[in-house]
Design a protein around this motif. Structure first.
Motif, PDB file in Angstrom:
ATOM      1  N   ARG A 245       2.091   5.541 -14.332  1.00  0.00           N
ATOM      2  CA  ARG A 245       3.120   6.222 -13.551  1.00  0.00           C
ATOM      3  C   ARG A 245       3.136   5.770 -12.096  1.00  0.00           C
ATOM      4  N   LEU A 246       1.995   5.397 -11.547  1.00  0.00           N
ATOM      5  CA  LEU A 246       1.890   5.087 -10.127  1.00  0.00           C
ATOM      6  C   LEU A 246       1.505   3.621  -9.932  1.00  0.00           C
ATOM      7  N   ILE A 247       2.263   2.924  -9.094  1.00  0.00           N
ATOM      8  CA  ILE A 247       2.045   1.490  -8.871  1.00  0.00           C
ATOM      9  C   ILE A 247       1.852   1.246  -7.378  1.00  0.00           C
ATOM     10  N   PRO A 248       0.644   0.884  -6.939  1.00  0.00           N
ATOM     11  CA  PRO A 248       0.413   0.604  -5.521  1.00  0.00           C
ATOM     12  C   PRO A 248       0.867  -0.808  -5.141  1.00  0.00           C
ATOM     13  N   VAL A 249       1.497  -0.927  -3.985  1.00  0.00           N
ATOM     14  CA  VAL A 249       1.980  -2.210  -3.476  1.00  0.00           C
ATOM     15  C   VAL A 249       1.420  -2.410  -2.070  1.00  0.00           C
ATOM     16  N   LYS A 250       0.769  -3.535  -1.863  1.00  0.00           N
ATOM     17  CA  LYS A 250       0.271  -3.896  -0.541  1.00  0.00           C
ATOM     18  C   LYS A 250       1.120  -5.065  -0.038  1.00  0.00           C
ATOM     19  N   TYR A 251       1.837  -4.847   1.080  1.00  0.00           N
ATOM     20  CA  TYR A 251       2.777  -5.870   1.506  1.00  0.00           C
ATOM     21  C   TYR A 251       2.367  -6.574   2.804  1.00  0.00           C
ATOM     22  N   LYS A 252       1.323  -6.083   3.470  1.00  0.00           N
ATOM     23  CA  LYS A 252       0.823  -6.756   4.669  1.00  0.00           C
ATOM     24  C   LYS A 252      -0.664  -6.469   4.814  1.00  0.00           C
ATOM     25  N   THR A 253      -1.339  -7.319   5.594  1.00  0.00           N
ATOM     26  CA  THR A 253      -2.779  -7.149   5.767  1.00  0.00           C
ATOM     27  C   THR A 253      -3.077  -5.821   6.455  1.00  0.00           C
ATOM     28  N   MET A 254      -4.230  -5.265   6.130  1.00  0.00           N
ATOM     29  CA  MET A 254      -4.597  -3.951   6.659  1.00  0.00           C
ATOM     30  C   MET A 254      -5.888  -4.038   7.466  1.00  0.00           C
ATOM     31  N   LYS A 255      -5.955  -3.274   8.540  1.00  0.00           N
ATOM     32  CA  LYS A 255      -7.173  -3.173   9.335  1.00  0.00           C
ATOM     33  C   LYS A 255      -8.091  -2.078   8.788  1.00  0.00           C
ATOM     34  N   LYS A 256      -7.469  -1.088   8.182  1.00  0.00           N
ATOM     35  CA  LYS A 256      -8.235   0.039   7.656  1.00  0.00           C
ATOM     36  C   LYS A 256      -8.593  -0.195   6.191  1.00  0.00           C
ATOM     37  N   LYS A 257      -9.497   0.616   5.706  1.00  0.00           N
ATOM     38  CA  LYS A 257      -9.978   0.502   4.329  1.00  0.00           C
ATOM     39  C   LYS A 257      -8.903   0.944   3.344  1.00  0.00           C
ATOM     40  N   PHE A 258      -8.757   0.178   2.271  1.00  0.00           N
ATOM     41  CA  PHE A 258      -7.802   0.530   1.221  1.00  0.00           C
ATOM     42  C   PHE A 258      -8.187   1.897   0.647  1.00  0.00           C
ATOM     43  N   PRO A 259      -7.212   2.783   0.389  1.00  0.00           N
ATOM     44  CA  PRO A 259      -7.539   4.144  -0.066  1.00  0.00           C
ATOM     45  C   PRO A 259      -8.325   4.156  -1.381  1.00  0.00           C
ATOM     46  N   ASN A 260      -9.436   4.856  -1.368  1.00  0.00           N
ATOM     47  CA  ASN A 260     -10.294   4.923  -2.554  1.00  0.00           C
ATOM     48  C   ASN A 260      -9.590   5.537  -3.751  1.00  0.00           C
ATOM     49  N   ILE A 261      -8.675   6.468  -3.486  1.00  0.00           N
ATOM     50  CA  ILE A 261      -8.007   7.165  -4.570  1.00  0.00           C
ATOM     51  C   ILE A 261      -7.136   6.247  -5.423  1.00  0.00           C
ATOM     52  N   LEU A 262      -6.806   5.049  -4.872  1.00  0.00           N
ATOM     53  CA  LEU A 262      -5.945   4.101  -5.591  1.00  0.00           C
ATOM     54  C   LEU A 262      -6.695   2.852  -6.055  1.00  0.00           C
ATOM     55  N   ARG A 263      -7.992   2.779  -5.811  1.00  0.00           N
ATOM     56  CA  ARG A 263      -8.748   1.564  -6.120  1.00  0.00           C
ATOM     57  C   ARG A 263      -8.823   1.265  -7.620  1.00  0.00           C
ATOM     58  N   PHE A 264      -8.680   2.290  -8.454  1.00  0.00           N
ATOM     59  CA  PHE A 264      -8.807   2.062  -9.894  1.00  0.00           C
ATOM     60  C   PHE A 264      -7.491   1.597 -10.518  1.00  0.00           C
ATOM     61  N   LEU A 265      -6.420   1.515  -9.714  1.00  0.00           N
ATOM     62  CA  LEU A 265      -5.121   1.078 -10.226  1.00  0.00           C
ATOM     63  C   LEU A 265      -4.889  -0.404  -9.929  1.00  0.00           C
ATOM     64  N   THR A 266      -4.217  -1.095 -10.854  1.00  0.00           N
ATOM     65  CA  THR A 266      -3.881  -2.505 -10.644  1.00  0.00           C
ATOM     66  C   THR A 266      -2.886  -2.643  -9.499  1.00  0.00           C
ATOM     67  N   LEU A 267      -3.196  -3.520  -8.573  1.00  0.00           N
ATOM     68  CA  LEU A 267      -2.424  -3.654  -7.342  1.00  0.00           C
ATOM     69  C   LEU A 267      -1.394  -4.773  -7.428  1.00  0.00           C
ATOM     70  N   CYS A 268      -0.205  -4.540  -6.859  1.00  0.00           N
ATOM     71  CA  CYS A 268       0.775  -5.608  -6.617  1.00  0.00           C
ATOM     72  C   CYS A 268       0.591  -6.062  -5.172  1.00  0.00           C
ATOM     73  N   ASP A 269       0.068  -7.262  -5.001  1.00  0.00           N
ATOM     74  CA  ASP A 269      -0.314  -7.725  -3.668  1.00  0.00           C
ATOM     75  C   ASP A 269       0.678  -8.762  -3.145  1.00  0.00           C
ATOM     76  N   TYR A 270       1.513  -8.332  -2.197  1.00  0.00           N
ATOM     77  CA  TYR A 270       2.518  -9.212  -1.605  1.00  0.00           C
ATOM     78  C   TYR A 270       1.909 -10.141  -0.569  1.00  0.00           C
ATOM     79  N   THR A 271       0.687  -9.865  -0.149  1.00  0.00           N
ATOM     80  CA  THR A 271       0.040 -10.659   0.900  1.00  0.00           C
ATOM     81  C   THR A 271      -0.650 -11.900   0.347  1.00  0.00           C
TER      82      THR A 271
END
Length: 290
Positions: A245-271
């Protein structure tokens, strides 16, 4: 309506909670507003007055949620009486409040009875006093909804994003709606009508109107209370991501830590330049699943 019971005592069940003055309401807040792990707090009062979880979350923004609940209660329910309030306080085991405030409550009730002629009948309007919703608020919530509320509009995906990431959301619209994929996205700032409760409408859209939810992850996303609520609500509907149901998308580099609550989901990485060429087709396929 009887002012006193058969023994000459005040019949609190026939006195509206509106009879309580500001001082009593504020003193109730002093007891109930602090979040307490030992004694019941204002959230217990809210539950007993038939507020839903999402409505209770919305009351958290108020400095004095107890007083706000008491102010709103008569417009939602016909049983908003002093007697009902006293019963609730007893039920949530806050007899200490009842004992401390009872003299002030009785004083306010006596003032109310003195001001109001015994023969006066309260104005009863079902649409106002009923605990049922006064308007079908979840029907006409988007610009595409039928004005009569007969056919609620549905979407392929709800886009969870913060305002600073709106440019990427525009790109998402171009790539997924205006190409061969022909997907229908729910973008809050574009599709939701103004004047609605953010928390209630977001949950309605995520749970009942959208098949998926895309979460646009960024440093700004991590600071957004609205995005945090939407993400946790969507996760609660799909424990363990069983329905994708939930799809995480990362579209730019991050300075902060990726949210732990979403780490178990497959990521769509635009970066990632190595996978960017098939980013949109991969995301579109995920959103097209039944």
């Amino acid at each position: 309506m009887a002012a006193f019971d058969g023994k000459g005592a005040i019949d609190f069940d026939n006195i509206p909670v509106a009879a309580l003055n500001v001082d009593v309401r504020n003193r109730l807040g002093l007891y109930l507003n602090p979040r307490n792990v030992v004694a019941a707090d204002w959230t217990a009062l809210a539950e007993e007055t038939d507020l839903s979880y999402l409505e209770i979350r919305n009351y958290e923004k108020y400095e004095n949620p107890t007083r706000k609940i008491l102010d709103d209660w008569p417009s939602r329910c016909s049983d908003a009486t002093v007697g009902r309030l006293l019963n609730i306080l007893a039920k949530i085991e806050r007899q200490d409040i009842v004992e401390d405030l009872r003299p002030s409550i009785e004083k306010d009730c006596m003032k109310y009875l003195t001001r109001r002629p015994p023969s006066e009948k309260p104005v009863q309007v079902y649409e106002v006093d009923s605990c049922f919703p006064r308007t079908p608020e979840n029907n006409g919530i988007t610009i595409l909804d039928d004005p009569l509320g007969n056919i609620p509009e549905t979407f392929d995906a709800f886009i969870c994003y913060c305002q600073n990431d709106i440019e990427f959301v525009h790109e998402m619209i171009r790539q997924l709606e205006q190409t061969q994929y022909k997907l229908k996205l729910c973008v809050f700032d574009r599709d939701v009508l103004p004047g609605t409760c953010v928390w209630t409408i977001s949950s309605e859209l995520i749970e009942n109107r959208c098949k998926r939810m895309v979460v646009v992850i960024s440093d700004d996303y991590l600071e957004s209370e609205e995005c945090d609520f939407q993400t946790k609500f969507a996760l609660s509907l799909s424990p363990g991501a069983r329905s994708k149901r939930l799809i995480p998308v990362k579209y730019k580099t991050m300075k902060k830590k990726f949210p732990n609550i979403l780490r178990f989901l497959t990521l769509c990485d635009y970066t990632n330049p190595c996978t960017k060429s098939w980013f949109w087709s991969r995301l579109a396929k995920a959103l097209s699943l039944p």
